[in-house]
Design a protein around this motif. Structure first.
Motif, PDB file in Angstrom:
ATOM      1  N   UNK A 181       0.805  -1.228   0.000  1.00 11.82           N
ATOM      2  CA  UNK A 181       0.000   0.000   0.000  1.00 11.82           C
ATOM      3  C   UNK A 181       0.839   1.280   0.000  1.00 11.82           C
ATOM      4  N   UNK A 182       1.947   1.309   0.749  1.00  8.62           N
ATOM      5  CA  UNK A 182       2.721   2.551   0.830  1.00  8.62           C
ATOM      6  C   UNK A 182       3.428   2.860  -0.492  1.00  8.62           C
ATOM      7  N   UNK A 183       3.936   1.811  -1.134  1.00 12.30           N
ATOM      8  CA  UNK A 183       4.589   2.044  -2.439  1.00 12.30           C
ATOM      9  C   UNK A 183       3.543   2.552  -3.432  1.00 12.30           C
ATOM     10  N   UNK A 184       2.381   1.939  -3.399  1.00 12.30           N
ATOM     11  CA  UNK A 184       1.327   2.362  -4.332  1.00 12.30           C
ATOM     12  C   UNK A 184       0.928   3.809  -4.067  1.00 12.30           C
TER      13      UNK A 184
ATOM     14  N   UNK B  66       1.099  10.707  -1.539  1.00  7.55           N
ATOM     15  CA  UNK B  66       2.515  10.586  -1.916  1.00  7.55           C
ATOM     16  C   UNK B  66       3.400  10.836  -0.700  1.00  7.55           C
ATOM     17  N   UNK B  67       3.095  11.944   0.004  1.00  4.16           N
ATOM     18  CA  UNK B  67       3.945  12.335   1.139  1.00  4.16           C
ATOM     19  C   UNK B  67       3.877  11.286   2.249  1.00  4.16           C
ATOM     20  N   UNK B  68       2.664  10.844   2.540  1.00  3.55           N
ATOM     21  CA  UNK B  68       2.494   9.892   3.642  1.00  3.55           C
ATOM     22  C   UNK B  68       3.129   8.542   3.289  1.00  3.55           C
ATOM     23  N   UNK B  69       2.836   8.057   2.084  1.00  6.41           N
ATOM     24  CA  UNK B  69       3.393   6.769   1.663  1.00  6.41           C
ATOM     25  C   UNK B  69       4.915   6.821   1.679  1.00  6.41           C
ATOM     26  N   UNK B  70       5.466   7.929   1.163  1.00  2.23           N
ATOM     27  CA  UNK B  70       6.916   8.044   1.069  1.00  2.23           C
ATOM     28  C   UNK B  70       7.555   8.088   2.451  1.00  2.23           C
ATOM     29  N   UNK B  71       6.917   8.808   3.373  1.00  5.33           N
ATOM     30  CA  UNK B  71       7.530   8.894   4.708  1.00  5.33           C
ATOM     31  C   UNK B  71       7.520   7.516   5.374  1.00  5.33           C
ATOM     32  N   UNK B  72       6.511   6.716   5.080  1.00  3.75           N
ATOM     33  CA  UNK B  72       6.471   5.371   5.675  1.00  3.75           C
ATOM     34  C   UNK B  72       7.520   4.458   5.028  1.00  3.75           C
ATOM     35  N   UNK B  73       7.709   4.631   3.724  1.00  3.16           N
ATOM     36  CA  UNK B  73       8.738   3.826   3.054  1.00  3.16           C
ATOM     37  C   UNK B  73      10.113   4.234   3.562  1.00  3.16           C
ATOM     38  N   UNK B  74      10.287   5.559   3.733  1.00  2.15           N
ATOM     39  CA  UNK B  74      11.571   6.076   4.196  1.00  2.15           C
ATOM     40  C   UNK B  74      11.991   5.472   5.524  1.00  2.15           C
TER      41      UNK B  74
END
Ligand code: ATP
Length: 650
Positions: A164-167, A344-352
């Motif tokens: 989900x986060x990458x998507x 985008x911001x939320x998913x990216x921060x979780x991937x980070x």
């Protein structure tokens, strides 16, 4: 009672105090209203830079589309001037001009179709390629980080990151090339409109400004909800995963209703949050949709007035009004990008959070000499579990571990021991009450964790200096929880390495697994099902043991690895290992007297310290605490046997 419950019954809980484990790390508190616009757009631009070819062509196709839109409006303006107006004036159609105009419009339409197809296909190529790359990068981190990191993460959250986060991170890329090309279209349209009438230009700029303002406002309300949605998605995945994983406990404890309630609660929260997001979009989307139409209306009204005053021609007004109609969709694409920027911001921060884990398992460059005999030495080893050591070490902080005030649980203090076949301690048992540090010691010996102080060496080489293949080839650890892959018995033993069937059978035989494997429908070719669901706990453990044995490691570590087997099977396994694995040193975390008594030497741990070392008989003689613990194991085993005998009689 099952064999595994025997195991738990045979471990007297009250013979050791177990200090509370350090709390597992929670997700870091996220700002309630994250900054979205700049970080979001910069992430998207970076994504374009990461896949320049497909995205550049997609953007160029978008720009071509925009220019063709404008060309269409100009053709329509000209057709109005050259065909429609004269036809009204003379009452006769101008046939040649009609055909030319129609052909021009059809030709431009076809070209537009090509640009749309090119943009969509290439955007998808870039988007899905990036998704694949980031999923791979995440899975590489999962493979590279030390074991302890995994123990602190919930599997559901990790699964949710990969999916989900990458998507979410790259979702807004879909309309991004279209939105970018809109900028060119707007600039060009502004020039066209300025040439027609500065007043109409003002209407256009006002409309674009209002659209942007509406989108920024939308961000303001939507971003925290999007953030919460990602968190809830992870939570739903986490609970689902836990429920599947703990199905045995849930069923045996009759907790199905509570689990269902827990899942329903999380799913309900996610639903409510999704609806809240929908409400916010429902307020803004119609306004954003209607604005270009209001613009068209204003152009028509303004244009009609300007025609009567003679400042513009009918063709020019039609051209500009048509331009506004055409611009409605591209301008809307801005809204799509901005609307999804929060994801985008939320998913990216979780991937980070995963990608920036600094601690990776590193390896040395040494290998053991061919004649190494498996001399394991722990020299003054201390080990402390530290809280959040992975999460706080984002590379940007520049802080070293030593600068951080981390909560610690010291599991081992100054532990020294030797297991050396040449010195008559080829089989070394580690005994201690629960929480005394036995499993930690096993992890250290397999280099799944590194000592906080001191060193662990095999044949004189510090384990940290060994290459990854040397380490995994020379040291094998088998844990109580045996993992079985959804694959054949053969593959579960070889894990794809080059062992022939004879070697596989040899390992299965020593692990006392050959008999039941032969009884399986397809023998070695039998597929064991997910997590080996078709096998008993003891059978799974024996497959996992064979997997270690077939590699003939110099150091074999068994941490409660036969706990689900009957004592007689366990004894047979250990006897076989003793007889056939003559080149391996054996480190046993032992809970049964029968196991302990096959050891050449026993190390007794108490609260993370070595309280004594010697033969079983020596320790029994000299250490009352050791004697009490081992006798308690025995009593538990006897009462279990009586219980089983009673059940059989009944
Ligand atoms: N991942 C962890 N994070 C923090 N503390 C931990 C962690 N794992 C173990 N500990 C702590 O380290 C100490 C030693 O634990 P360990 O699992 O090595 O003991 P053990 O002797 O193997 O216990 P058992 O017989 O119950 O398996 C205990 O105090 C435990 O609470």
């Amino acid at each position: 009672m099952t064999t595994s419950s025997l195991h738990s019954a045979s471990r007297p809980a009250d013979l050791g105090t177990e200090p509370a484990r350090a709390p597992r790390s929670a997700e870091p508190a996220a700002p309630a209203r994250p900054r979205v616009l700049v970080p979001g757009l910069s992430r998207l631009f970076r994504a374009v830079a990461e896949r320049p070819l497909p995205f550049t062509i997609a953007i160029l196709a978008g720009i071509a589309f925009a220019l063709l839109q404008i060309a269409t409006s100009s053709v329509i303006g000209r057709v109005t001037e050259g065909v429609v107006v004269p036809a009204f004036a003379t009452g006769r159609p101008v046939t040649g001009a009609v055909v030319a105009g129609a052909l021009a419009i059809i030709g431009i339409g076809l070209l537009r179709a090509v640009t749309v197809a090119a943009r969509r296909v290439l955007t998808n190529v870039g988007l899905f390629d990036l998704q694949r790359e980031y999923r791979e990068r995440l899975s590489k981190v999962f493979a590279d980080v030390p074991l302890l990191w995994h123990r602190r993460q919930s599997t559901g959250t990790l699964l949710s990151s990969v999916y989900a986060d990458v998507e979410a991170t790259f979702f807004a890329l879909m309309p991004f090339p279209f939105a970018l090309s809109t900028v060119v279209m707007l600039a060009y349209a502004a020039v066209v409109v300025a040439r027609v009438d500065p007043l109409i230009l003002l209407v256009m700029l006002g409309m674009v400004g209002m659209l942007l303002a509406l989108n920024v406002l939308l961000q303001h309300f939507a971003a925290p909800i999007a953030m919460e949605s990602q968190r809830l998605r992870a939570k739903v995945a986490e609970i689902a995963h836990e429920s599947f994983d703990g199905a045995n406990v849930v069923k045996s404890m009759g907790r199905e209703d509570q689990e269902e309630e827990r899942f329903t609660d999380a799913a309900e929260q996610l639903r409510r949050n999704g609806i809240r997001f929908g409400y916010v979009r429902a307020w803004f989307d119609p306004l954003i949709d209607v604005l270009p139409n209001v613009g068209i209306l204003l152009v028509v009204l303004l244009g009609a007035w300007r025609i009567t005053s003679g400042d513009v021609t009918t063709g020019q007004v039609v051209e500009v009004a048509y331009l506004f109609t055409l611009m409605a969709l591209p301008i809307r694409s801005f809204g799509w990008v901005l609307g999804d920027l929060s994801r985008t911001v939320v998913g990216w921060s979780r991937i980070q959070r995963v990608l920036t884990v600094r601690r990776r398992q590193t390896y040395g460059t040494s290998a053991l000499p061919a004649d190494a005999r498996g001399r394991l030495v722990l020299d003054d080893v201390s080990f402390a579990y530290r809280d959040d050591e992975f999460e706080v070490l984002a590379p940007r902080t520049g802080e070293g571990l030593e600068d951080l005030d981390l909560a610690e649980t010291t599991a081992l203090h100054d532990v020294s021991l030797v297991a050396d076949p040449a010195e008559g301690s080829r089989v070394l048992a580690v005994v201690g009450a629960t929480g005394s540090g036995k499993s930690t010691l096993a992890l250290l010996a397999a280099r799944l964790v590194d000592p906080t102080e001191g060193s662990v060496s095999l044949d004189g080489t510090d384990l940290r200096d060994l290459t990854a293949p040397a380490l995994t080839g020379d040291v094998a650890l088998v844990l109580q929880q045996a993992f079985v892959f959804d694959d054949t018995v053969r593959h579960n033993v070889t894990l794809g390495a080059d062992f022939d069937d004879e070697q596989v059978r040899w390992a299965l035989r020593i692990a006392q697994a050959e008999g039941f494997v032969d009884g399986l429908p397809d023998g070695l070719d039998t597929v064991l099902g997910e997590r080996g669901g078709s096998l008993s706990g003891g059978q799974r453990q024996r497959i996992a043991l064979a997997r270690a044995l077939v590699r003939r490691p110099r150091l074999l570590i068994l941490d409660d690895a036969t706990s689900a087997c009957d004592p007689s099977v366990e004894e047979a396994i250990l006897a076989q290992i003793r007889t056939h694995m003559t080149e391996s040193t054996l480190l046993l975390v032992a809970y049964r007297k029968s196991t302990i008594s096959i050891a050449d030497r026993v190390v007794f741990l108490e609260h993370g310290r070595v309280r004594g070392a010697g033969t079983h008989a020596e320790l029994r003689e000299s250490l009352p605490a050791y004697r009490a613990l081992v006798d308690a194991y025995d009593e538990a085993a006897i009462s279990h046997s009586l219980l089983e005998a009673g059940e059989e009689d009944a």
